[in-house]
Design a protein around this motif. Structure first.
Motif, PDB file in Angstrom:
ATOM      1  N   ASP A   2     -70.492  18.910  13.225  1.00  0.00           N
ATOM      2  CA  ASP A   2     -71.140  18.955  14.484  1.00  0.00           C
ATOM      3  C   ASP A   2     -70.103  19.417  15.295  1.00  0.00           C
ATOM      4  OD1 ASP A   2     -73.546  18.093  13.544  1.00  0.00           O
ATOM      5  OD2 ASP A   2     -73.021  15.958  14.044  1.00  0.00           O
ATOM      6  N   LEU A   3     -68.912  18.914  15.142  1.00  0.00           N
ATOM      7  CA  LEU A   3     -67.614  19.412  16.035  1.00  0.00           C
ATOM      8  C   LEU A   3     -67.253  20.837  15.844  1.00  0.00           C
ATOM      9  CD1 LEU A   3     -65.227  16.152  15.670  1.00  0.00           C
ATOM     10  CD2 LEU A   3     -66.428  16.949  17.900  1.00  0.00           C
ATOM     11  N   ASP A   4     -67.123  21.247  14.562  1.00  0.00           N
ATOM     12  CA  ASP A   4     -66.856  22.693  14.075  1.00  0.00           C
ATOM     13  C   ASP A   4     -67.773  23.220  13.201  1.00  0.00           C
ATOM     14  OD1 ASP A   4     -65.331  24.845  13.654  1.00  0.00           O
ATOM     15  OD2 ASP A   4     -63.768  23.730  12.780  1.00  0.00           O
ATOM     16  N   PRO A   5     -68.727  23.821  13.674  1.00  0.00           N
ATOM     17  CA  PRO A   5     -69.996  24.270  12.913  1.00  0.00           C
ATOM     18  C   PRO A   5     -69.592  25.515  11.831  1.00  0.00           C
ATOM     19  CG  PRO A   5     -70.689  24.054  15.094  1.00  0.00           C
ATOM     20  CD  PRO A   5     -69.377  24.099  14.865  1.00  0.00           C
ATOM     21  N   ALA A   6     -68.397  26.235  11.965  1.00  0.00           N
ATOM     22  CA  ALA A   6     -67.954  27.337  11.215  1.00  0.00           C
ATOM     23  C   ALA A   6     -66.795  26.800  10.208  1.00  0.00           C
ATOM     24  CB  ALA A   6     -67.492  28.243  12.348  1.00  0.00           C
ATOM     25  N   ASN A   7     -66.422  25.531  10.175  1.00  0.00           N
ATOM     26  CA  ASN A   7     -65.440  25.218   9.398  1.00  0.00           C
ATOM     27  C   ASN A   7     -65.928  25.232   7.997  1.00  0.00           C
ATOM     28  OD1 ASN A   7     -63.643  23.532   7.799  1.00  0.00           O
ATOM     29  ND2 ASN A   7     -62.751  22.825   9.823  1.00  0.00           N
ATOM     30  N   PRO A   8     -65.525  25.949   6.974  1.00  0.00           N
ATOM     31  CA  PRO A   8     -65.889  26.263   5.648  1.00  0.00           C
ATOM     32  C   PRO A   8     -65.535  24.947   4.829  1.00  0.00           C
ATOM     33  CG  PRO A   8     -63.910  27.758   5.998  1.00  0.00           C
ATOM     34  CD  PRO A   8     -64.447  27.268   7.287  1.00  0.00           C
ATOM     35  N   GLN A   9     -64.455  24.413   5.118  1.00  0.00           N
ATOM     36  CA  GLN A   9     -63.966  23.031   4.387  1.00  0.00           C
ATOM     37  C   GLN A   9     -65.090  21.835   4.419  1.00  0.00           C
ATOM     38  OE1 GLN A   9     -60.274  21.290   5.521  1.00  0.00           O
ATOM     39  NE2 GLN A   9     -60.082  20.494   3.312  1.00  0.00           N
ATOM     40  N   ALA A  10     -65.583  21.837   5.796  1.00  0.00           N
ATOM     41  CA  ALA A  10     -66.383  20.720   5.968  1.00  0.00           C
ATOM     42  C   ALA A  10     -67.673  20.997   5.302  1.00  0.00           C
ATOM     43  CB  ALA A  10     -66.709  20.669   7.463  1.00  0.00           C
ATOM     44  N   TRP A  11     -68.316  22.420   5.476  1.00  0.00           N
ATOM     45  CA  TRP A  11     -69.391  22.633   4.634  1.00  0.00           C
ATOM     46  C   TRP A  11     -69.322  22.633   2.888  1.00  0.00           C
ATOM     47  CZ3 TRP A  11     -74.058  22.854   6.413  1.00  0.00           C
ATOM     48  CH2 TRP A  11     -74.369  23.074   7.824  1.00  0.00           C
ATOM     49  N   TYR A  12     -68.146  22.888   2.657  1.00  0.00           N
ATOM     50  CA  TYR A  12     -68.002  22.772   1.138  1.00  0.00           C
ATOM     51  C   TYR A  12     -67.819  21.402   0.440  1.00  0.00           C
ATOM     52  CZ  TYR A  12     -65.200  23.482  -3.038  1.00  0.00           C
ATOM     53  OH  TYR A  12     -64.642  23.691  -4.594  1.00  0.00           O
ATOM     54  N   ASN A  13     -67.326  20.519   1.255  1.00  0.00           N
ATOM     55  CA  ASN A  13     -67.247  19.216   0.853  1.00  0.00           C
ATOM     56  C   ASN A  13     -68.494  18.421   1.147  1.00  0.00           C
ATOM     57  OD1 ASN A  13     -64.396  18.010   0.034  1.00  0.00           O
ATOM     58  ND2 ASN A  13     -63.906  19.579   1.764  1.00  0.00           N
ATOM     59  N   LEU A  14     -69.317  18.876   2.114  1.00  0.00           N
ATOM     60  CA  LEU A  14     -70.750  18.125   2.203  1.00  0.00           C
ATOM     61  C   LEU A  14     -71.511  18.855   1.061  1.00  0.00           C
ATOM     62  CD1 LEU A  14     -72.734  16.774   3.938  1.00  0.00           C
ATOM     63  CD2 LEU A  14     -73.308  18.968   5.075  1.00  0.00           C
ATOM     64  N   GLY A  15     -71.289  19.910   0.611  1.00  0.00           N
ATOM     65  CA  GLY A  15     -72.122  20.529  -0.729  1.00  0.00           C
ATOM     66  C   GLY A  15     -71.677  19.636  -1.874  1.00  0.00           C
ATOM     67  N   LEU A  16     -70.155  19.328  -2.025  1.00  0.00           N
ATOM     68  CA  LEU A  16     -69.794  18.391  -3.232  1.00  0.00           C
ATOM     69  C   LEU A  16     -70.371  17.148  -3.095  1.00  0.00           C
ATOM     70  CD1 LEU A  16     -65.869  19.060  -3.398  1.00  0.00           C
ATOM     71  CD2 LEU A  16     -67.812  19.890  -4.745  1.00  0.00           C
ATOM     72  N   ALA A  17     -70.687  16.398  -1.760  1.00  0.00           N
ATOM     73  CA  ALA A  17     -71.307  14.931  -1.759  1.00  0.00           C
ATOM     74  C   ALA A  17     -72.546  15.257  -2.283  1.00  0.00           C
ATOM     75  CB  ALA A  17     -71.112  14.581  -0.585  1.00  0.00           C
ATOM     76  N   GLN A  18     -73.314  16.267  -1.795  1.00  0.00           N
ATOM     77  CA  GLN A  18     -74.889  16.517  -1.831  1.00  0.00           C
ATOM     78  C   GLN A  18     -75.042  16.774  -3.256  1.00  0.00           C
ATOM     79  OE1 GLN A  18     -75.241  19.478   0.942  1.00  0.00           O
ATOM     80  NE2 GLN A  18     -75.997  17.998   2.691  1.00  0.00           N
ATOM     81  N   HIS A  19     -74.121  17.612  -4.069  1.00  0.00           N
ATOM     82  CA  HIS A  19     -74.418  17.666  -5.126  1.00  0.00           C
ATOM     83  C   HIS A  19     -74.098  16.413  -6.357  1.00  0.00           C
ATOM     84  CE1 HIS A  19     -73.587  19.506  -9.514  1.00  0.00           C
ATOM     85  NE2 HIS A  19     -74.576  20.340  -9.031  1.00  0.00           N
ATOM     86  N   ALA A  20     -73.110  16.016  -5.861  1.00  0.00           N
ATOM     87  CA  ALA A  20     -72.868  14.439  -6.747  1.00  0.00           C
ATOM     88  C   ALA A  20     -74.154  13.640  -6.453  1.00  0.00           C
ATOM     89  CB  ALA A  20     -71.617  13.752  -6.174  1.00  0.00           C
ATOM     90  N   GLY A  21     -74.817  13.690  -5.472  1.00  0.00           N
ATOM     91  CA  GLY A  21     -76.239  12.704  -5.272  1.00  0.00           C
ATOM     92  C   GLY A  21     -77.119  13.446  -5.814  1.00  0.00           C
ATOM     93  N   ASN A  22     -77.134  14.584  -6.265  1.00  0.00           N
ATOM     94  CA  ASN A  22     -78.206  15.370  -7.080  1.00  0.00           C
ATOM     95  C   ASN A  22     -79.289  15.998  -5.904  1.00  0.00           C
ATOM     96  OD1 ASN A  22     -79.361  16.382  -9.547  1.00  0.00           O
ATOM     97  ND2 ASN A  22     -81.037  15.121  -9.504  1.00  0.00           N
ATOM     98  N   GLU A  23     -78.719  16.070  -4.820  1.00  0.00           N
ATOM     99  CA  GLU A  23     -79.429  16.946  -3.727  1.00  0.00           C
ATOM    100  C   GLU A  23     -79.161  18.442  -3.800  1.00  0.00           C
ATOM    101  OE1 GLU A  23     -78.732  15.056   0.191  1.00  0.00           O
ATOM    102  OE2 GLU A  23     -77.617  13.377  -0.911  1.00  0.00           O
ATOM    103  N   LEU A  24     -79.926  19.003  -4.795  1.00  0.00           N
ATOM    104  CA  LEU A  24     -79.598  20.274  -5.063  1.00  0.00           C
ATOM    105  C   LEU A  24     -79.919  21.387  -4.019  1.00  0.00           C
ATOM    106  CD1 LEU A  24     -80.924  20.454  -9.130  1.00  0.00           C
ATOM    107  CD2 LEU A  24     -78.543  19.937  -7.891  1.00  0.00           C
TER     108      LEU A  24
END
Length: 742
Positions: free
Chosen positions: A91-113
């Protein structure tokens, strides 16, 4: 299993910080964030998560603290909290690839494909050069049963990083499932090669094993406005000690290095000479005083024309050894301790394969022991000027020049190690008869491709070479002297827009009367926290030492007159060594001369600013710590250093780093990236002049480690796949059947 170099991806300098488009963080929030980074590195994950939360509370606009908190929470398996923190960062920095990457890791770990796929695609959008993001896009497609898109994503990851082990394995599995058996076999074979040779490490599940963006990142504050130089003078002192009241004639050639030759804890000066005793040692007696030392009695027996020397612990016994390049041979002296050395050249296998001009130790293959590189000229037409000797780990060396493509052409002068592209593989920059240095880019296997520092240069041949991060952007820049005007050039390391490649751009320097240059050194002459440049140049009025002070805005000023250098008379000067001779915290300089005594330029005044000297020792890495990268955070100051072997022209400084801290009383965070890939973070260090830091043994493992009690202590047995020996619980009442064959 041990993930060798898993944390090597930790220090891709400035990747995340340059991505973050956020306002300047508050000082307290930034320091808290950086403290949390160290706590993560020290495996205090609970503390780190709390510290990142405190940092974000202090400054709710510091998106990096929110990203780091999310990473820490993921490591604690608190996925919902992690996703909340990462969404705050986005929300603070929508173009930050590191934030998106780690959100993807958390979602994948929770099987939110599907959400995970979208997050990784966003990471790719904002950083199209990140192989890990493409890999996880492929993983999501594979989990969603879309093999064609998975294959395309894995191939894209390998196009960016051909050594991405997990992308190779996943691509092999995808081909296998698609019925393409020959392709699958090829990629399985490549995967086995990458992991067996430790060229690449597979993505794991533990902190530090899921790609460069999965690691917490420091926050940097704007540097304070640089003030004028404090009063500093360099006082000349010729190092010309007599023996028993008799003056000893000087036959020095200009080559020199520093080491604890006498075994008394001080850095002695080893000088190269021509004649029946080609090695001369001046023992550092303290307080800036040097005494002639009986080098021959210590075992340094050599005759001929010695040109350069290199210091490094080639056999890993904790004692630095000495390699000497003569104009027609190379010698290796093993340090036996207590001021005694043994010539082990014959048993080492080293021999004259070129006519040397320079020499340096370097761990080019990152196996933990020091190899040896010699520059020079060919023995005969058609031969190569450079020779690279691989350390076999048993006291012997093998010539791998042809195997690695290091031979070069023409004549070469000096070499220095540097990781100019921040890929954690040590590269080598070599000066010589070309107009700019040539960089041998480490491919991790096979022959080294080369890259000139400047492709369009019409400058004279290059002589000495040094590396420094003069503009504090996290990328090492290159300075070199020339065998003609302008005498000295500095080259800024920069990125080509929309590409991952690095290039160099010449920096304007206030030096207009130099006819040629010799030795040079990077030095913080006033301990203000900005790296300056010192160089020996020839002018129409004779040889001079010039010091160019870093103004902190990308420009330099010539402070030679203010330092008193125009009063110093030099006689055929060649080499230049920056070191704190008398351990008073002020950086001194030693000038070597041909057929004349060296001159010590004692720094008076720089220690009015704060400082710290770092003495580093490897554990798994080479004991001399050559190739280590160091970041120092102190108040609003940030600095990056590399510990090279040889530097300048035919010289090597002590394996120490003297860090100017300006007005900061001590370090807040010390980050050390060891050559084999281990990232070590240290906080709460004492405010003292010297900090001796040994490589810590904190390497984690994604697999259980088995210890047994022998009645007195626990002893390590093996680290194993969980089900292999130990077994694990499936339910509160049932566990799996151990399978020792796994």
């Amino acid at each position: 299993m041990r993930i060798a170099g898993a944390m090597a991806l930790a220090l891709i300098l400035a990747v995340a910080t340059t991505c973050a488009a956020q306002t300047t963080p508050s000082a307290e929030a930034a320091r808290l964030n950086n403290r949390g980074v160290a706590q993560m590195g020290q495996q205090f994950t609970d503390r780190a998560a709390a510290t990142f939360a405190d940092a974000f509370k202090k400054d709710p606009k510091l998106s990096q603290a929110a990203i780091n908190q999310g990473i820490a929470l993921m490591s604690l398996q608190k996925l919902d909290e992690a996703k909340k923190a990462l969404q705050q960062a986005i929300d603070l920095d929508p173009a930050n690839p590191q934030a998106w990457y780690n959100l993807g890791l958390a979602q994948h770990a929770g099987n939110e494909l599907e959400p995970a796929l979208n997050s990784f695609q966003q990471a790719v959008k904002y950083d199209p050069h990140d192989a890990d993001s493409y890999y996880f896009v492929g993983v999501c497609y594979q989990d969603l049963k879309d093999p064609d898109k998975a294959i395309a994503s894995f191939q894209k990851a390998l196009q960016i990083d051909p050594n991405h082990a997990s992308a190779e394995f996943a691509l092999a599995r995808a081909f296998q499932r698609s019925g393409k058996t020959p392709e699958a076999k090829d990629h399985f074979k490549r995967f086995q090669h990458l992991t067996n040779t430790k060229i690449g490490a597979p993505i794991g599940l533990s902190y530090g094993e899921q790609g460069r963006y999965s690691l917490v990142t420091t926050a940097e504050l704007p540097e304070p406005i640089l003030k004028p130089m404090i009063p500093v003078k360099l006082i000349a002192q010729p190092l010309d000690p007599p023996i028993a009241g008799v003056e000893k004639p000087w036959a020095t050639t200009g080559g020199a290095c520093m080491m604890d030759a006498a075994g008394e804890g001080s850095m002695d000066l080893v000088l190269m000479q021509a004649g029946p005793q080609a090695i001369r040692v001046l023992h550092n007696a303290g307080a800036g005083k040097f005494q002639d030392w009986d080098a021959a009695a210590a075992g340094f027996s050599a005759s001929g024309h010695a040109v350069a020397c290199a210091v490094g612990d080639f056999d890993g016994d904790g004692l630095n050894d000495l390699a000497v390049a003569l104009d027609d041979s190379v010698l290796l002296f093993r340090n036996l301790g207590h001021g005694k050395f043994k010539d082990v050249t014959a048993e080492s296998g080293l021999a004259a394969h070129n006519r040397p001009s320079g020499i340096t130790f370097v761990d080019y293959d990152h196996d933990g022991d020091l190899d040896l590189l010699l520059t020079g000229s060919p023995l005969k037409p058609g031969d190569a000027p450079n020779v690279l000797w691989r350390n076999n780990g048993n006291g012997t060396f093998t010539d791998v020049t042809d195997l690695t493509g290091f031979g070069g052409s023409g004549t070469t002068a000096a070499a220095i190690l540097t990781d100019f592209n921040n890929d954690r593989a040590v590269d080598l920059a070599i000066s010589g008869d070309g107009p700019s240095p040539l960089i041998y880019v480490n491919p991790r296997e096979g022959k080294y491709p080369t890259q000139p520092v400047d492709v369009d240069s019409k400058l004279p041949p290059t002589v000495g070479i040094a590396v420094l991060d003069y503009n504090k952007d996290g990328w090492m820049d290159i300075a070199t002297t020339h065998a003609g005007a302008p005498g000295l050039t500095l080259w800024r390391n920069f990125a080509i827009p929309d590409q991952a490649a690095r290039r160099f751009q010449r920096v304007d320097l206030p030096l207009h009367d130099a006819l040629r240059g010799w030795g040079l050194a990077s030095i913080d002459i006033d301990n203000d926290g900005w790296i300056d440049l010192a160089a020996i140049v020839e002018t129409s009025t004779g040889p001079q030492l010039r010091i160019l002070r870093n103004r902190g805005d990308g420009s330099f000023e010539d402070v030679s007159h203010a330092l008193g250098l125009d009063q110093i008379k030099l006689q055929a000067p060649r080499g230049l060594i920056a070191t704190d001779v008398d351990s008073d915290g002020a950086p001194d300089l030693i000038v070597t001369q041909v057929n004349a005594p060296p001159i010590l330029l004692h720094n008076v005044g720089a220690n009015k600013n704060h400082f710290v000297r770092l003495d580093l020792t490897g554990l798994v890495d080479n004991k001399t710590a050559l190739g280590v990268k160091v970041e120092v955070f102190a108040g609003n100051l940030w600095q990056k250093w590399e510990l090279a072997g040889a530097s300048g022209y035919q010289t090597q400084a002590p394996p120490q780093i003297l860090v100017g801290l300006g007005q900061a009383e001590g370090t807040d965070l010390l980050r050390i990236l060891w050559p084999t890939g281990f990232l070590q973070d240290e906080i709460d260090l004492p405010h003292q002049p010297v900090i001796a830091m040994k490589e810590a043994d904190r390497r984690g493992s994604s697999c259980p480690v088995l210890f047994v009690w022998d009645g007195h202590r626990y002893k390590f047995v093996v680290d194993v796949i969980g089900a292999g020996v130990v077994g694990h619980w499936l339910t509160p009442a049932r566990r799996n059947t151990p399978n020792p064959g796994e």
